[in-house]
Design an enzyme around this catalytic site. Structure first.
Site, mmCIF file in Angstrom:
data_model
loop_
_atom_site.group_PDB
_atom_site.id
_atom_site.type_symbol
_atom_site.label_atom_id
_atom_site.label_comp_id
_atom_site.label_asym_id
_atom_site.label_seq_id
_atom_site.Cartn_x
_atom_site.Cartn_y
_atom_site.Cartn_z
ATOM 1 N N ASP A 8 4.905 26.224 -68.957
ATOM 2 C CA ASP A 8 3.908 25.432 -69.677
ATOM 3 C C ASP A 8 2.628 26.255 -69.775
ATOM 4 O O ASP A 8 2.211 26.880 -68.795
ATOM 5 C CB ASP A 8 3.613 24.130 -68.942
ATOM 6 C CG ASP A 8 4.810 23.188 -68.911
ATOM 7 O OD1 ASP A 8 5.817 23.472 -69.596
ATOM 8 O OD2 ASP A 8 4.744 22.176 -68.190
ATOM 9 N N ASP A 129 9.379 11.111 -73.880
ATOM 10 C CA ASP A 129 8.740 11.056 -72.570
ATOM 11 C C ASP A 129 8.391 9.608 -72.283
ATOM 12 O O ASP A 129 7.781 8.935 -73.129
ATOM 13 C CB ASP A 129 7.480 11.914 -72.549
ATOM 14 C CG ASP A 129 7.741 13.320 -73.087
ATOM 15 O OD1 ASP A 129 8.770 13.911 -72.712
ATOM 16 O OD2 ASP A 129 6.921 13.810 -73.888
#
Length: 241
Positions: A8, A129
């Site tokens: 990330d 998500d």
């Protein structure tokens, strides 16, 4: 099952978050290119990358990093974060990214998903998500009133073949993946399901394999050493790529 090590990016650095909270961001590696090359050396075929700045600002923010990692590591890459329009989708796919992940836009503009799938087929994935089973958007800052299963079914009807599912409460916690929700998702749709969030050790990889999932994303477990990447890849078999 394929194993996708995760990198990330926030402010140009490799970081990890806990439960999607940007204030918990901490640096986990020096350089994204060398980190990806290390994953390749351990046998990875794929890498999962997220533009955290892009997810928060709703536009791509670290494009040079992603294209450099793709070019220098030789890994196949799926990329998400800040991808909100066909122009950005086309840019990444034309610059070597193998699969783009559309997240918040799947809920807010499902017509774009259909357009993207019609243009690029299985190079389009949708990231779902969820917090307590409800879809979260905008870098996980907002929670909707839409069930993750309902969104998955809508995406399947739009032609999506691959869904990446994250239980936000497990992300970055090393408490194990949400097997119950993943199993329900895998049974609800015929899409390939990639699990994300909570994976700690080899037993988690085996549990995900027993569910018949397509892939598993591993982040914090690799950086903290609770999971050996090479061993995970060998266990998973990497027979579906």
């Amino acid at each position: 099952m394929i194993i996708l090590p995760a990198i990330d990016i926030k402010d140009g650095q490799c970081v990890r978050l806990v439960q999607g909270d940007f204030t918990t961001a901490h640096k986990v590696a020096e350089d994204p290119v060398s980190t990806a090359e290390g994953f390749a050396a351990q046998g990875s075929q794929w890498i999962h990358m997220v533009d955290l700045d892009g997810a928060k600002s709703a536009k791509p923010m670290n494009t040079d990093i992603f294209t450099a990692v793709k070019e220098k590591s030789g890994l196949r890459m799926e990329l998400g974060g800040g991808i909100r329009d066909m122009k950005t989708i086309a840019y990444y796919l034309e610059h070597g990214i193998d699969r783009v992940i559309l997240g918040s836009i799947a809920l807010k503009n499902p017509a774009l998903i259909k357009e993207a799938v019609e243009a690029y087929g299985n190079r389009i994935a949708v990231g779902i998500d969820a917090k307590k089973g409800m879809v979260a958007t905008e870098g996980w800052l907002d929670t909707s009133d839409v069930s993750y299963l309902d969104l998955a079914k809508t995406m399947e009807q739009s032609g999506v073949k691959c869904i990446i599912f994250t239980d936000i409460s497990r992300d970055g916690t090393l408490t194990g993946p949400n097997l119950e929700q993943l199993d329900a998702l895998n049974r609800a749709v015929d899409c390939d399901i990639i699990a994300s969030g909570g994976i700690k050790e080899l037993s988690d990889i085996r549990a995900l394999m027993e569910l018949g999932l397509y892939g598993a994303i591993c982040g914090k477990s690799l950086y903290q050493g609770t999971l050996d990447l090479k061993e995970a890849i060998e266990t998973a078999g990497e027979h579906r790529c």
